[in-house]
Design an enzyme around this catalytic site. Structure first.
Site, PDB file in Angstrom:
ATOM      1  N   SER A   1     -18.228  88.845 -11.923  1.00  0.00           N
ATOM      2  CA  SER A   1     -19.504  89.526 -11.677  1.00  0.00           C
ATOM      3  C   SER A   1     -20.428  88.657 -10.831  1.00  0.00           C
ATOM      4  O   SER A   1     -21.211  89.169 -10.026  1.00  0.00           O
ATOM      5  CB  SER A   1     -20.175  89.918 -12.992  1.00  0.00           C
ATOM      6  OG  SER A   1     -20.594  88.787 -13.728  1.00  0.00           O
TER       7      SER A   1
ATOM      8  N   HIS B   1     -17.633 102.786  -8.409  1.00  0.00           N
ATOM      9  CA  HIS B   1     -17.688 103.536  -7.156  1.00  0.00           C
ATOM     10  C   HIS B   1     -17.035 102.757  -6.019  1.00  0.00           C
ATOM     11  O   HIS B   1     -16.525 103.336  -5.059  1.00  0.00           O
ATOM     12  CB  HIS B   1     -19.145 103.853  -6.779  1.00  0.00           C
ATOM     13  CG  HIS B   1     -19.774 104.896  -7.653  1.00  0.00           C
ATOM     14  ND1 HIS B   1     -20.828 104.621  -8.501  1.00  0.00           N
ATOM     15  CD2 HIS B   1     -19.493 106.224  -7.819  1.00  0.00           C
ATOM     16  CE1 HIS B   1     -21.176 105.723  -9.146  1.00  0.00           C
ATOM     17  NE2 HIS B   1     -20.380 106.710  -8.752  1.00  0.00           N
TER      18      HIS B   1
ATOM     19  N   CYS C   1      18.261  75.032  24.418  1.00  0.00           N
ATOM     20  CA  CYS C   1      17.078  74.535  25.138  1.00  0.00           C
ATOM     21  C   CYS C   1      16.310  75.623  25.880  1.00  0.00           C
ATOM     22  O   CYS C   1      15.553  76.370  25.289  1.00  0.00           O
ATOM     23  CB  CYS C   1      17.484  73.403  26.079  1.00  0.00           C
ATOM     24  SG  CYS C   1      16.079  72.342  26.531  1.00  0.00           S
TER      25      CYS C   1
ATOM     26  N   LEU D   1     -17.182  84.611 -13.684  1.00  0.00           N
ATOM     27  CA  LEU D   1     -16.819  84.407 -12.283  1.00  0.00           C
ATOM     28  C   LEU D   1     -16.871  85.697 -11.472  1.00  0.00           C
ATOM     29  O   LEU D   1     -17.449  85.745 -10.389  1.00  0.00           O
ATOM     30  CB  LEU D   1     -15.405  83.824 -12.188  1.00  0.00           C
ATOM     31  CG  LEU D   1     -15.197  82.341 -12.510  1.00  0.00           C
ATOM     32  CD1 LEU D   1     -13.719  82.003 -12.380  1.00  0.00           C
ATOM     33  CD2 LEU D   1     -16.016  81.472 -11.570  1.00  0.00           C
TER      34      LEU D   1
ATOM     35  N   TRP E   1      -5.624  93.867 -17.458  1.00  0.00           N
ATOM     36  CA  TRP E   1      -6.683  93.286 -18.279  1.00  0.00           C
ATOM     37  C   TRP E   1      -8.018  93.941 -17.924  1.00  0.00           C
ATOM     38  O   TRP E   1      -8.934  93.332 -17.388  1.00  0.00           O
ATOM     39  CB  TRP E   1      -6.736  91.772 -18.086  1.00  0.00           C
ATOM     40  CG  TRP E   1      -7.584  91.046 -19.091  1.00  0.00           C
ATOM     41  CD1 TRP E   1      -8.746  90.379 -18.852  1.00  0.00           C
ATOM     42  CD2 TRP E   1      -7.338  90.889 -20.496  1.00  0.00           C
ATOM     43  NE1 TRP E   1      -9.249  89.833 -20.002  1.00  0.00           N
ATOM     44  CE2 TRP E   1      -8.399  90.130 -21.036  1.00  0.00           C
ATOM     45  CE3 TRP E   1      -6.332  91.330 -21.353  1.00  0.00           C
ATOM     46  CZ2 TRP E   1      -8.468  89.789 -22.386  1.00  0.00           C
ATOM     47  CZ3 TRP E   1      -6.402  90.993 -22.700  1.00  0.00           C
ATOM     48  CH2 TRP E   1      -7.455  90.231 -23.197  1.00  0.00           C
TER      49      TRP E   1
ATOM     50  N   ASN F   1     -12.988  97.664 -26.822  1.00  0.00           N
ATOM     51  CA  ASN F   1     -13.133  98.671 -25.773  1.00  0.00           C
ATOM     52  C   ASN F   1     -14.390  99.511 -25.918  1.00  0.00           C
ATOM     53  O   ASN F   1     -14.888 100.061 -24.928  1.00  0.00           O
ATOM     54  CB  ASN F   1     -11.897  99.572 -25.739  1.00  0.00           C
ATOM     55  CG  ASN F   1     -10.729  98.896 -25.039  1.00  0.00           C
ATOM     56  OD1 ASN F   1     -10.882  97.831 -24.447  1.00  0.00           O
ATOM     57  ND2 ASN F   1      -9.566  99.510 -25.111  1.00  0.00           N
TER      58      ASN F   1
ATOM     59  N   VAL G   1     -23.915  92.266 -14.780  1.00  0.00           N
ATOM     60  CA  VAL G   1     -23.841  90.819 -14.535  1.00  0.00           C
ATOM     61  C   VAL G   1     -23.662  90.109 -15.867  1.00  0.00           C
ATOM     62  O   VAL G   1     -24.563  90.098 -16.708  1.00  0.00           O
ATOM     63  CB  VAL G   1     -25.112  90.312 -13.810  1.00  0.00           C
ATOM     64  CG1 VAL G   1     -24.972  88.832 -13.482  1.00  0.00           C
ATOM     65  CG2 VAL G   1     -25.356  91.126 -12.535  1.00  0.00           C
TER      66      VAL G   1
ATOM     67  N   ARG H   1     -19.529 100.771   3.329  1.00  0.00           N
ATOM     68  CA  ARG H   1     -19.619 101.808   2.310  1.00  0.00           C
ATOM     69  C   ARG H   1     -21.077 102.250   2.138  1.00  0.00           C
ATOM     70  O   ARG H   1     -21.369 103.447   2.020  1.00  0.00           O
ATOM     71  CB  ARG H   1     -19.045 101.288   0.993  1.00  0.00           C
ATOM     72  CG  ARG H   1     -19.116 102.270  -0.195  1.00  0.00           C
ATOM     73  CD  ARG H   1     -18.556 103.642   0.137  1.00  0.00           C
ATOM     74  NE  ARG H   1     -17.220 103.616   0.692  1.00  0.00           N
ATOM     75  CZ  ARG H   1     -16.109 103.831  -0.003  1.00  0.00           C
ATOM     76  NH1 ARG H   1     -16.187 104.092  -1.290  1.00  0.00           N
ATOM     77  NH2 ARG H   1     -14.937 103.816   0.593  1.00  0.00           N
TER      78      ARG H   1
ATOM     79  N   GLU I   1      21.431  69.060  22.486  1.00  0.00           N
ATOM     80  CA  GLU I   1      22.144  69.576  23.648  1.00  0.00           C
ATOM     81  C   GLU I   1      23.023  68.492  24.268  1.00  0.00           C
ATOM     82  O   GLU I   1      22.583  67.345  24.449  1.00  0.00           O
ATOM     83  CB  GLU I   1      21.109  70.083  24.658  1.00  0.00           C
ATOM     84  CG  GLU I   1      21.657  70.695  25.911  1.00  0.00           C
ATOM     85  CD  GLU I   1      20.548  71.188  26.830  1.00  0.00           C
ATOM     86  OE1 GLU I   1      20.863  71.900  27.798  1.00  0.00           O
ATOM     87  OE2 GLU I   1      19.361  70.868  26.571  1.00  0.00           O
TER      88      GLU I   1
ATOM     89  N   THR J   1     -10.405  97.783 -19.081  1.00  0.00           N
ATOM     90  CA  THR J   1     -10.497  98.980 -19.918  1.00  0.00           C
ATOM     91  C   THR J   1     -10.501 100.210 -19.027  1.00  0.00           C
ATOM     92  O   THR J   1     -11.333 100.338 -18.121  1.00  0.00           O
ATOM     93  CB  THR J   1     -11.771  98.930 -20.784  1.00  0.00           C
ATOM     94  OG1 THR J   1     -11.741  97.751 -21.583  1.00  0.00           O
ATOM     95  CG2 THR J   1     -11.857 100.154 -21.671  1.00  0.00           C
TER      96      THR J   1
ATOM     97  N   LYS K   1      25.161  78.202  27.184  1.00  0.00           N
ATOM     98  CA  LYS K   1      23.737  78.335  27.493  1.00  0.00           C
ATOM     99  C   LYS K   1      23.549  79.492  28.473  1.00  0.00           C
ATOM    100  O   LYS K   1      24.256  79.601  29.475  1.00  0.00           O
ATOM    101  CB  LYS K   1      23.221  77.031  28.098  1.00  0.00           C
ATOM    102  CG  LYS K   1      21.723  76.953  28.322  1.00  0.00           C
ATOM    103  CD  LYS K   1      21.334  75.537  28.760  1.00  0.00           C
ATOM    104  CE  LYS K   1      19.836  75.363  28.901  1.00  0.00           C
ATOM    105  NZ  LYS K   1      19.486  73.951  29.228  1.00  0.00           N
TER     106      LYS K   1
END
Length: 701
Positions: free
Chosen positions: A395, A523, A191, A393, A512, A478, A389, A372, A59, A514, A128
Site C-alpha cells: 500500500s 478498479h 569468423c 510495503l 494470498w 476475511n 493505506v 487510466r 579458426e 481475499t 567458411k
C-alpha cells in the site's frame, strides 16, 4: 536422456537440461600442424575431465591463420590432413565434441574449414561461407567460399567416420544433434560469417540449431572486441540460441597484425562468461548452457518459427539443412553448475541495472495510472483515487505511485483519499507509519475503525468470535479484509473516485488475497505486475532518487524494515507477529519459483535444482545492492522442496482469483498473471502432474 528419471541423479546438470561448453584459445605454432594437434588434444583431455560437451577452437587452429601463401603448400596441407586423423584418434574415448579449424583441399579449391570430431570420428566438415577481402584481409587469394557447397560431401576415405565410399558430410548446412541430450544441436560458422547481414547461423537456428559456434581468427584493433560482443549478443538474442566465440591467440604472425585470444559465450543475450584477453597460455570460457531455456523460448515465441517459414528454411524450394545425430554419452553425477543463478531473478544484482529497472518499473506504474485517470475524466469531472493505506510495503508503494501520478497530471494530492482501517491485529507501528506517510504526502485521509462492523458481522454469522471466543479462522480474517475493500468501494462511490488496488504479483501467484469483496478486487491494480522481491527495491529507489521531498523518505525507510504481515490475527504480548511468509513461504523462494514457472515453463525438479545452486550458501554469489545483511539467508534442499510444493498447490488452486483480475500494467519482463496478457489458465485444472514430478525427482533432503 529421460527427464523423468528418478531423483537419484538429481545433482547432475545434464539431467536438468544443461550442457557444458568450452570456447577455447591457445598459442598456435604457425605452420606446424602436428604440434598444434598435440596442443588441442591436451586441452580436450582437460575439458573431458571437466564434463565438457563441446570444445571450440579458433579458426585454422591446426595450421595457424596468418601464414599467407604457406596455406597453398602441399607439405602444410598434408600435415593438416594427418593432424585431423591424430586428433580424432586421440579423442576416441573423450567426451567433448571437438571443433577445430583447418585448411582443406576439396575439388579444385582450398577451403577454410571447421572439422567436427567426436569420440574418434569426424562427424562432418563445415567450410567458411563468407570470405573477407578488404582492408587487412585477402582470404580470396587462398580460399574458395563454401556458400555453394550445401549437400556436398568431402572425400577422405582414410579419415575415421567416413562412409563406405570414403565420404563425409561437407557444407554450411550441417547441424550436429546429440541423440541423448535433448536440445543440444550444434551449428558451426567461421569468423566473417557472423559479420554479414544474414549469417549462416541465423538460418541454422531456424532449422533447429541451438548452440552456434564461431571459430575466429579476428586480429585485434582498438574497439573490435566491443563489436564482437555486440554481434555475438545480438545473434544469441535474435536466434534464441547460445553463441560460442573463440579467437586466435599468441603465436599468430604479428608482421602486420596482433591477436587477443578472446573467448566468450552468450545465451539469449546474456553473457555467460568470457576469458582474459591477450593471455600467455591456453584460456577457455567454460559455462553451462541452458538448453531447456532455448527450447522453451522458441516454442513460446511463435514468430520464431513463422520466420523459418518466411525464409523457406527446410522447405522443398528453400534452404535445407542436414541433421547429423551422434551419442554424446554425458556424465552422470554432480559436476557442479558453471553459470550464475540469480537468487532474485526479478531483481538484478548489478547496482546500475537495478536502478534502471526501478526507474522503468516505477514510471510504467505511474504512466499506467495517469492514462487510466485521463481516460475516465470528463470536462466537468476528474476521478479521485481512493486507497487503503496499511503502512505495509504494497500500500505504501501504491500510494507513492498515486502521488507521483497526481503531480504529473497537475492535480492536487488532496484528490487522493487515503483510508487507514485498523482491525483486531493492527499494530501501533504500522498505523503510525501509515499516518505519517499520508501526512507527509499531503493527501486527504481519515481513519475508519472496522472493528465494530467486523464484530457485528461475525455476530450475525454466528461466528464464535461474535460471542467473545478467541477463534481466529479464515472467516475471522476475511471478514476484516472484505470489510476494508467494501468500505473502499463505497467511499469511491461517495467521493467520485476509483479504488486503487495494492496487491502484488507474488500474492496473486500464491492466492494470498481475499476474493471478490476483498483485496483481490479494485478498479485498477497498479501493483499487480510487481513481484514482492522487487517492491522493497522500488521503494529504496524512490528514496535514493529523490522522488519526494520532506519527511516522506524517512517514513519510507522505516516501512522497509517491517515484518511482512497481514495483521489480521491478534497476538498476545511476547507472541510472534502473524507472518505472511510463515504461511505461504519465503517470498525470496516463491518469487524464484514464480519466475521460472511463468517465464521459463520449467519442471519443478529443475526449479529445485536451480534454487539449490542459488540459495544453498549465503556467503557465495551476489546479492542485490542495498539488500539488508540481516536478511541474507540460505535454504537447504529440504526447505526448497517443501515451499516449492506449497507453491504448486497454491498456484493451481487459486487461478480463479487471477481469472477475475482487475486491469493493471505489466511491469517486469518475467511476466504478469493477467488473463488478458501473459497467463491464461483454466480455474479448474489440477496440479497433480507437477506435484508428482516434484515428489518423484527431488530428494527430500
Amino acid at each position: 536422456m529421460d527427464h523423468a528419471a528418478s531423483s537419484s541423479d538429481f545433482a547432475s546438470a545434464y539431467r536438468h537440461g544443461f550442457a557444458r561448453v568450452a570456447a577455447c584459445t591457445l598459442p598456435v605454432s604457425a605452420g606446424d600442424p602436428a604440434r598444434n594437434a598435440g596442443a588441442v588434444i591436451e586441452q580436450v583431455r582437460l575439458h573431458h575431465a571437466d564434463g565438457v560437451a563441446v570444445a571450440l577452437f579458433p579458426e585454422l587452429s591446426l595450421s595457424g591463420y596468418a601464414i599467407d601463401d604457406l596455406l597453398l603448400q602441399d607439405v602444410l596441407l598434408d600435415e593438416v590432413d594427418r593432424a585431423v586423423v591424430t586428433v580424432a584418434a586421440a579423442t576416441r574415448t573423450l567426451l567433448p565434441v571437438v571443433v577445430v579449424g583447418a585448411p582443406l583441399r576439396h575439388g579444385n579449391r582450398l577451403f577454410n574449414c571447421a572439422v567436427v570430431i567426436h569420440r574418434g570420428e569426424v562427424l562432418g566438415v563445415v567450410p567458411k561461407s563468407t570470405l573477407p577481402n578488404y582492408r587487412e584481409f585477402y582470404e580470396k587469394r587462398h580460399f574458395a567460399s563454401g556458400d555453394d557447397t550445401r549437400s556436398d560431401w568431402f572425400h577422405a576415405p582414410h579419415w575415421p567416420g567416413a562412409d563406405e565410399e570414403g565420404d563425409l558430410p561437407f557444407g554450411p548446412d550441417l547441424i550436429f544433434e546429440a541423440d541423448d541430450v535433448p536440445g543440444l544441436a550444434l551449428h558451426v560458422e567461421i569468423c566473417e560469417d557472423m559479420w554479414v547481414p544474414v549469417p549462416p547461423s541465423a538460418k541454422a537456428a531456424l532449422a533447429g540449431a541451438t548452440v552456434l559456434a564461431n571459430l575466429s581468427a579476428s586480429p585485434i584493433t582498438v574497439g573490435r572486441a566491443q563489436d564482437r560482443h555486440l554481434l555475438a549478443r545480438s545473434a544469441s538474442t535474435r536466434c534464441n540460441a547460445a553463441y560460442l566465440y573463440a579467437a586466435a591467440s599468441a603465436g599468430e604472425s604479428t608482421t602486420d597484425l596482433s591477436w587477443d585470444g578472446m573467448t566468450m559465450v552468450y545465451e539469449l543475450g546474456d553473457l555467460l562468461g568470457e576469458s582474459e584477453r591477450f593471455p600467455h597460455g591456453p584460456q577457455a570460457t567454460v559455462v553451462d548452457v541452458d538448453l531447456d531455456r532455448l527450447r522453451q523460448e522458441r516454442i513460446r515465441q511463435g514468430s520464431f518459427d513463422d520466420n523459418r517459414r518466411a525464409e523457406r528454411v527446410d522447405a522443398n524450394d528453400g534452404a535445407d539443412f542436414r541433421t547429423l545425430g551422434f551419442a554424446l554419452k554425458p556424465p552422470s553425477g554432480d559436476i557442479g553448475l558453471r553459470r550464475k543463478v540469480d537468487r532474485f531473478p526479478f531483481v538484478p544484482d548489478d547496482e546500475a541495472r537495478l536502478a534502471l529497472d526501478c526507474y522503468e518499473a516505477y514510471n510504467i506504474q505511474v504512466s499506467g495510472l495517469e492514462q487510466r485517470l485521463r481516460a475516465m475524466a470528463t470536462d466537468s469531472w476528474q476521478p479521485k483515487i481512493v486507497i487503503g493505506v496499511s503502512g505495509g510495503l504494497d500500500s505504501t508503494h501504491a500510494l507513492i505511485v498515486a502521488a507521483k501520478a497526481m503531480d504529473r497530471l497537475g492535480r492536487p494530492r488532496t484528490d487522493i483519499v487515503g483510508l487507514t482501517m485498523p482491525g483486531f491485529a493492527t499494530s501501533e507501528d504500522t498505523k503510525k507509519n501509515a499516518v505519517h506517510l499520508m501526512d507527509s504526502l499531503g493527501i486527504t485521509w481519515e481513519e475508519l475503525d472496522i472493528r465494530p462492523a467486523a464484530t457485528q458481522m461475525l455476530r450475525d454469522l454466528g461466528h464464535p468470535f461474535g460471542r467473545g471466543q478467541e477463534v481466529y479462522d479464515v472467516t475471522f480474517e476475511n471478514v476484516q479484509a472484505g470489510l476494508r475493500t467494501d468500505y473502499l468501494f463505497r467511499a469511491a462511490n461517495q467521493r467520485g473516485g476509483i479504488v486503487l488496488g495494492t496487491g502484488d504479483l507474488s500474492e496473486l501467484a500464491l492466492g494470498w488475497c481475499t476474493y471478490g469483496v476483498g483485496d483481490q478486487m479494485s478498479h485498477y491494480g497498479v501493483n499487480s505486475g510487481v513481484p514482492k522481491t522487487l517492491m522493497q527495491h522500488l521503494i529504496r529507489w524512490v528514496v535514493s532518487s529523490g522522488q519526494f521531498e520532506g519527511p516522506v523518505n524517512g517514513t519510507l525507510t522505516e516501512i522497509l524494515d517491517q515484518e511482512i504481515s497481514p495483521e489480521l490475527v491478534p497476538t498476545r504480548p511476547g507472541e510472534k507477529l502473524q507472518s505472511t511468509e510463515d504461511s505461504v513461504g519465503p517470498y525470496a523462494l516463491q518469487d524464484f519459483t514464480l519466475y521460472h514457472v511463468l517465464r521459463r515453463g520449467y519442471r519443478p525438479s529443475k526449479i529445485a535444482f536451480l534454487a539449490m545452486h542459488a540459495w544453498a550458501d549465503a556467503e557465495s554469489g551476489e546479492w542485490p545492492a542495498g539488500y539488508p545483511q540481516s536478511r541474507r539467508t540460505a535454504y537447504d534442499l529440504a526447505t526448497i522442496r517443501h515451499w516449492l510444493e506449497v507453491f504448486v498447490q497454491r498456484f493451481f488452486s487459486n487461478q480463479f482469483k487471477r481469472s477475475a483480475l482487475p486491469n493493471g500494467p505489466k511491469v517486469v519482463a518475467g511476466g504478469s498473471l493477467s488473463p488478458r496478457g501473459d497467463w491464461r489458465m483454466p480455474s479448474d485444472v489440477t496440479g497433480r502432474a507437477w506435484l508428482e514430478e516434484l515428489r518423484a525427482n527431488v530428494p527430500e533432503g
